[in-house]
Design a protein around this motif. Structure first.
Motif, PDB file in Angstrom:
ATOM      1  N   LEU A  65      44.769  59.480  53.486  1.00  0.00           N
ATOM      2  CA  LEU A  65      44.431  60.665  52.699  1.00  0.00           C
ATOM      3  C   LEU A  65      45.543  61.703  52.776  1.00  0.00           C
ATOM      4  CD1 LEU A  65      40.633  60.967  53.506  1.00  0.00           C
ATOM      5  CD2 LEU A  65      41.659  60.358  51.306  1.00  0.00           C
ATOM      6  N   GLN A  66      46.158  61.849  53.951  1.00  0.00           N
ATOM      7  CA  GLN A  66      47.272  62.790  54.089  1.00  0.00           C
ATOM      8  C   GLN A  66      48.467  62.327  53.260  1.00  0.00           C
ATOM      9  OE1 GLN A  66      47.743  62.882  58.348  1.00  0.00           O
ATOM     10  NE2 GLN A  66      46.371  64.621  58.576  1.00  0.00           N
ATOM     11  N   LYS A  67      48.702  61.025  53.196  1.00  0.00           N
ATOM     12  CA  LYS A  67      49.801  60.513  52.375  1.00  0.00           C
ATOM     13  C   LYS A  67      49.525  60.766  50.893  1.00  0.00           C
ATOM     14  CE  LYS A  67      51.538  56.949  55.486  1.00  0.00           C
ATOM     15  NZ  LYS A  67      51.783  55.508  55.663  1.00  0.00           N
ATOM     16  N   SER A  68      48.285  60.618  50.471  1.00  0.00           N
ATOM     17  CA  SER A  68      47.933  60.926  49.088  1.00  0.00           C
ATOM     18  C   SER A  68      48.213  62.393  48.777  1.00  0.00           C
ATOM     19  CB  SER A  68      46.459  60.600  48.833  1.00  0.00           C
ATOM     20  OG  SER A  68      46.105  60.935  47.516  1.00  0.00           O
ATOM     21  N   ILE A  69      47.866  63.254  49.699  1.00  0.00           N
ATOM     22  CA  ILE A  69      48.132  64.687  49.538  1.00  0.00           C
ATOM     23  C   ILE A  69      49.639  64.939  49.516  1.00  0.00           C
ATOM     24  CG2 ILE A  69      47.955  66.935  50.695  1.00  0.00           C
ATOM     25  CD1 ILE A  69      45.138  65.948  51.663  1.00  0.00           C
ATOM     26  N   TRP A  70      50.401  64.239  50.372  1.00  0.00           N
ATOM     27  CA  TRP A  70      51.851  64.417  50.411  1.00  0.00           C
ATOM     28  C   TRP A  70      52.460  64.104  49.050  1.00  0.00           C
ATOM     29  CZ3 TRP A  70      56.408  62.070  49.417  1.00  0.00           C
ATOM     30  CH2 TRP A  70      57.555  62.658  49.949  1.00  0.00           C
ATOM     31  N   TYR A  71      52.065  62.967  48.461  1.00  0.00           N
ATOM     32  CA  TYR A  71      52.615  62.586  47.154  1.00  0.00           C
ATOM     33  C   TYR A  71      52.163  63.554  46.060  1.00  0.00           C
ATOM     34  CZ  TYR A  71      54.836  58.314  48.733  1.00  0.00           C
ATOM     35  OH  TYR A  71      55.673  57.417  49.345  1.00  0.00           O
ATOM     36  N   THR A  72      50.939  64.041  46.138  1.00  0.00           N
ATOM     37  CA  THR A  72      50.462  65.031  45.161  1.00  0.00           C
ATOM     38  C   THR A  72      51.260  66.324  45.289  1.00  0.00           C
ATOM     39  OG1 THR A  72      48.246  64.063  45.191  1.00  0.00           O
ATOM     40  CG2 THR A  72      48.451  66.323  44.359  1.00  0.00           C
ATOM     41  N   ASN A  73      51.508  66.762  46.522  1.00  0.00           N
ATOM     42  CA  ASN A  73      52.309  67.970  46.733  1.00  0.00           C
ATOM     43  C   ASN A  73      53.744  67.786  46.247  1.00  0.00           C
ATOM     44  OD1 ASN A  73      50.274  69.586  47.785  1.00  0.00           O
ATOM     45  ND2 ASN A  73      50.658  68.935  49.881  1.00  0.00           N
ATOM     46  N   LYS A  74      54.305  66.607  46.470  1.00  0.00           N
ATOM     47  CA  LYS A  74      55.663  66.326  45.991  1.00  0.00           C
ATOM     48  C   LYS A  74      55.700  66.364  44.465  1.00  0.00           C
ATOM     49  CE  LYS A  74      59.950  64.913  46.735  1.00  0.00           C
ATOM     50  NZ  LYS A  74      60.949  65.809  47.324  1.00  0.00           N
ATOM     51  N   LEU A  75      54.651  65.871  43.824  1.00  0.00           N
ATOM     52  CA  LEU A  75      54.559  65.941  42.365  1.00  0.00           C
ATOM     53  C   LEU A  75      54.474  67.390  41.901  1.00  0.00           C
ATOM     54  CD1 LEU A  75      54.319  64.608  39.597  1.00  0.00           C
ATOM     55  CD2 LEU A  75      51.884  64.234  40.060  1.00  0.00           C
ATOM     56  N   LEU A  76      53.687  68.201  42.583  1.00  0.00           N
ATOM     57  CA  LEU A  76      53.592  69.625  42.251  1.00  0.00           C
ATOM     58  C   LEU A  76      54.942  70.318  42.413  1.00  0.00           C
ATOM     59  CD1 LEU A  76      50.174  70.513  43.899  1.00  0.00           C
ATOM     60  CD2 LEU A  76      50.736  70.711  41.468  1.00  0.00           C
ATOM     61  N   GLN A  77      55.671  69.999  43.486  1.00  0.00           N
ATOM     62  CA  GLN A  77      57.002  70.586  43.704  1.00  0.00           C
ATOM     63  C   GLN A  77      57.970  70.158  42.606  1.00  0.00           C
ATOM     64  OE1 GLN A  77      58.099  69.177  47.579  1.00  0.00           O
ATOM     65  NE2 GLN A  77      56.543  70.399  48.627  1.00  0.00           N
ATOM     66  N   THR A  78      57.875  68.909  42.212  1.00  0.00           N
ATOM     67  CA  THR A  78      58.755  68.392  41.154  1.00  0.00           C
ATOM     68  C   THR A  78      58.460  69.091  39.834  1.00  0.00           C
ATOM     69  OG1 THR A  78      58.882  66.255  42.285  1.00  0.00           O
ATOM     70  CG2 THR A  78      59.489  66.289  39.955  1.00  0.00           C
ATOM     71  N   LEU A  79      57.190  69.281  39.545  1.00  0.00           N
ATOM     72  CA  LEU A  79      56.807  69.999  38.321  1.00  0.00           C
ATOM     73  C   LEU A  79      57.288  71.447  38.356  1.00  0.00           C
ATOM     74  CD1 LEU A  79      53.183  68.762  37.629  1.00  0.00           C
ATOM     75  CD2 LEU A  79      55.142  68.555  36.112  1.00  0.00           C
ATOM     76  N   ALA A  80      57.177  72.077  39.510  1.00  0.00           N
ATOM     77  CA  ALA A  80      57.572  73.484  39.638  1.00  0.00           C
ATOM     78  C   ALA A  80      59.069  73.665  39.387  1.00  0.00           C
ATOM     79  CB  ALA A  80      57.194  74.014  41.017  1.00  0.00           C
ATOM     80  N   LYS A  81      59.875  72.648  39.740  1.00  0.00           N
ATOM     81  CA  LYS A  81      61.333  72.720  39.538  1.00  0.00           C
ATOM     82  C   LYS A  81      61.725  72.408  38.102  1.00  0.00           C
ATOM     83  CE  LYS A  81      62.527  69.674  42.560  1.00  0.00           C
ATOM     84  NZ  LYS A  81      63.254  68.761  43.468  1.00  0.00           N
ATOM     85  N   ASP A  82      60.818  71.822  37.345  1.00  0.00           N
ATOM     86  CA  ASP A  82      61.136  71.326  36.001  1.00  0.00           C
ATOM     87  C   ASP A  82      60.742  72.355  34.948  1.00  0.00           C
ATOM     88  OD1 ASP A  82      61.725  69.796  33.787  1.00  0.00           O
ATOM     89  OD2 ASP A  82      59.980  68.510  33.992  1.00  0.00           O
ATOM     90  N   THR A  83      61.728  73.003  34.356  1.00  0.00           N
ATOM     91  CA  THR A  83      61.434  74.008  33.340  1.00  0.00           C
ATOM     92  C   THR A  83      60.985  73.393  32.022  1.00  0.00           C
ATOM     93  OG1 THR A  83      63.752  74.064  32.693  1.00  0.00           O
ATOM     94  CG2 THR A  83      63.025  75.686  34.334  1.00  0.00           C
ATOM     95  N   THR A  84      61.303  72.120  31.815  1.00  0.00           N
ATOM     96  CA  THR A  84      60.930  71.464  30.550  1.00  0.00           C
ATOM     97  C   THR A  84      59.512  70.892  30.603  1.00  0.00           C
ATOM     98  OG1 THR A  84      61.819  69.319  31.226  1.00  0.00           O
ATOM     99  CG2 THR A  84      63.312  70.825  30.071  1.00  0.00           C
ATOM    100  N   LYS A  85      58.946  70.792  31.788  1.00  0.00           N
ATOM    101  CA  LYS A  85      57.586  70.232  31.982  1.00  0.00           C
ATOM    102  C   LYS A  85      57.472  68.849  31.365  1.00  0.00           C
ATOM    103  CE  LYS A  85      56.299  73.955  34.081  1.00  0.00           C
ATOM    104  NZ  LYS A  85      56.781  74.052  35.410  1.00  0.00           N
ATOM    105  N   VAL A  86      58.455  68.002  31.647  1.00  0.00           N
ATOM    106  CA  VAL A  86      58.505  66.656  31.088  1.00  0.00           C
ATOM    107  C   VAL A  86      57.454  65.756  31.723  1.00  0.00           C
ATOM    108  CG1 VAL A  86      59.968  64.599  30.919  1.00  0.00           C
ATOM    109  CG2 VAL A  86      60.932  66.852  30.487  1.00  0.00           C
TER     110      VAL A  86
END
Length: 87
Positions: A65-86
């Motif tokens: 469950l913690q690994k699932s949260i880790w990947y979800t958080n990494k996805l959120l961080q990736t989205l936050a860095k992406d101004t194009t919201k691809v």
């Protein structure tokens, strides 16, 4: 104290598993560099789903469950860095 912190850090199997680092490069960084932004977001989403899907069927439910949260958080961080919201 620094040695103790390093020991704890290197034994964190969710946030920094030692077997995911080779030649000073973390595997997730190499994977991200090898993919487009859209592909990497899909990779992160798939891994989050994988760990959530099977957490109750493995020995360490909390860790999965913690690994699932880790990947979800990494996805959120990736989205936050992406101004194009691809993603």
């Amino acid at each position: 104290v620094a040695e103790n912190k390093m020991s704890v850090w290197s034994n964190d199997l969710v946030n920094n598993p030692p077997h995911y680092v080779g030649n000073g490069i973390e595997c997730i960084d190499a994977i991200e560099a090898s993919m487009s932004k859209l592909e990497f977001c899909g990779y992160l989403k798939g891994n989050a789903m994988k760990y959530l899907w099977r957490y109750s069927q493995k020995g360490n439910q909390e860790q999965d469950l913690q690994k699932s949260i880790w990947y979800t958080n990494k996805l959120l961080q990736t989205l936050a860095k992406d101004t194009t919201k691809v993603c």
